[in-house]
Design a protein around this motif. Structure first.
Motif, PDB file in Angstrom:
ATOM      1  N   GLU A 266       0.801  -1.224   0.000  1.00 41.13           N
ATOM      2  CA  GLU A 266       0.000   0.000   0.000  1.00 41.13           C
ATOM      3  C   GLU A 266       0.832   1.272   0.000  1.00 41.13           C
ATOM      4  O   GLU A 266       0.365   2.325  -0.431  1.00 41.13           O
TER       5      GLU A 266
ATOM      6  N   ARG B 172       2.897   0.736  -9.874  1.00 40.69           N
ATOM      7  CA  ARG B 172       2.726  -0.711 -10.032  1.00 40.69           C
ATOM      8  C   ARG B 172       3.409  -1.127 -11.321  1.00 40.69           C
ATOM      9  O   ARG B 172       3.654  -0.303 -12.209  1.00 40.69           O
TER      10      ARG B 172
ATOM     11  N   THR C 115       1.022   4.393 -12.667  1.00 39.91           N
ATOM     12  CA  THR C 115       0.530   4.845 -11.374  1.00 39.91           C
ATOM     13  C   THR C 115      -0.654   3.965 -10.967  1.00 39.91           C
ATOM     14  O   THR C 115      -1.276   3.312 -11.809  1.00 39.91           O
ATOM     15  N   LYS C 116      -0.964   3.978  -9.684  1.00 37.79           N
ATOM     16  CA  LYS C 116      -2.087   3.185  -9.175  1.00 37.79           C
ATOM     17  C   LYS C 116      -3.397   3.915  -9.442  1.00 37.79           C
ATOM     18  O   LYS C 116      -3.488   5.131  -9.284  1.00 37.79           O
ATOM     19  N   LYS C 117      -4.419   3.151  -9.842  1.00 40.52           N
ATOM     20  CA  LYS C 117      -5.723   3.734 -10.154  1.00 40.52           C
ATOM     21  C   LYS C 117      -6.305   4.480  -8.963  1.00 40.52           C
ATOM     22  O   LYS C 117      -6.942   5.521  -9.124  1.00 40.52           O
ATOM     23  N   GLU C 118      -6.081   3.954  -7.771  1.00 35.26           N
ATOM     24  CA  GLU C 118      -6.668   4.584  -6.592  1.00 35.26           C
ATOM     25  C   GLU C 118      -6.069   5.960  -6.283  1.00 35.26           C
ATOM     26  O   GLU C 118      -6.585   6.711  -5.474  1.00 35.26           O
ATOM     27  N   HIS C 119      -4.977   6.318  -6.955  1.00 41.47           N
ATOM     28  CA  HIS C 119      -4.364   7.642  -6.767  1.00 41.47           C
ATOM     29  C   HIS C 119      -4.774   8.626  -7.867  1.00 41.47           C
ATOM     30  O   HIS C 119      -4.279   9.753  -7.907  1.00 41.47           O
ATOM     31  N   SER C 120      -5.664   8.204  -8.753  1.00 40.15           N
ATOM     32  CA  SER C 120      -6.005   9.016  -9.925  1.00 40.15           C
ATOM     33  C   SER C 120      -6.561  10.389  -9.561  1.00 40.15           C
ATOM     34  O   SER C 120      -6.297  11.374 -10.258  1.00 40.15           O
ATOM     35  N   GLY C 121      -7.328  10.495  -8.473  1.00 39.23           N
ATOM     36  CA  GLY C 121      -7.876  11.789  -8.072  1.00 39.23           C
ATOM     37  C   GLY C 121      -6.783  12.808  -7.773  1.00 39.23           C
ATOM     38  O   GLY C 121      -6.881  13.980  -8.147  1.00 39.23           O
TER      39      GLY C 121
END
Length: 196
Positions: free
Chosen positions: A52, A57, A69-75
């Motif tokens: 985490e 990735r 980059t990780k999708k969950e960091h897109s914002g």
């Protein structure tokens, strides 16, 4: 050499390769080691990135490994791109944009041959700002991406079509090129500043 040292080298290679990525064979050739060793390195790197606390990735796309980059960091990434402090373009991005505007459709390799330096980051910046886009692929091996300008590019410069760009002179000397480049970049920067 220790596996941890190999991992660092492979990570650096993948970073430099950018969105094109590298195949197992390419990595193996550069490291001068067997493919099964490279597979072990890739698997360990992939596991490292699954934690985490990492922002990247390692993915495989069409036989090439690349860092994303990780999708969950897109914002957060979107906020960075949209923030006012990132609206100005670097000299490298402006030079790249001028080359694309006058030579489109053009590949990244062709841009790099003209500029004499790597252009991956400027291209990413210009794509993120919707000033250039992928307009096709070159036929044949590798199928390199062809870039061209966008409607947003035309809007920034108040052009109806790309044909309205000022013509390039037939005879070019270094002093003239520098003056024209300075005028182009100055006008472009003014346009961006006005759009803030």
């Amino acid at each position: 050499m220790k596996l941890t040292q190999w991992k660092g080298i492979v990570e650096g290679l993948l970073f430099v390769a950018g969105d094109e990525g590298l195949s197992l064979k390419q990595i193996s050739t550069v490291l001068e080691v067997e493919s099964d060793i490279v597979e072990d390195i890739i698997n360990e790197l992939r596991d490292d990135y699954l934690t985490e606390d990492r922002g990247l990735r390692l993915v495989e796309v069409a036989g090439a490994f690349q860092l994303t980059t990780k999708k969950e960091h897109s914002g957060f990434l979107k906020r960075l791109i949209d923030s006012p402090s990132t609206t100005t373009l670097s000299q490298a991005a402006l030079e790249t944009l001028a080359i694309v505007a006058y030579r489109q459709p053009i590949t990244r390799q062709e841009i790099e041959e003209i500029r004499g330096v790597k252009t991956e980051r400027p291209i990413h910046t210009l794509v993120a700002k919707a000033l250039i886009k992928e307009v096709g692929r070159v036929e044949g091996t590798g199928r390199a991406i062809l870039y061209g300008t966008t409607k947003e590019f035309l809007d920034y410069f108040g052009l109806k079509t790309i044909e309205e760009l000022p013509p390039l002179p037939e005879k070019i000397d270094d002093e003239y090129v520098q003056e024209e480049a300075d005028l182009f970049f100055e006008k472009f920067q003014e346009t961006i500043d006005e759009s803030k």
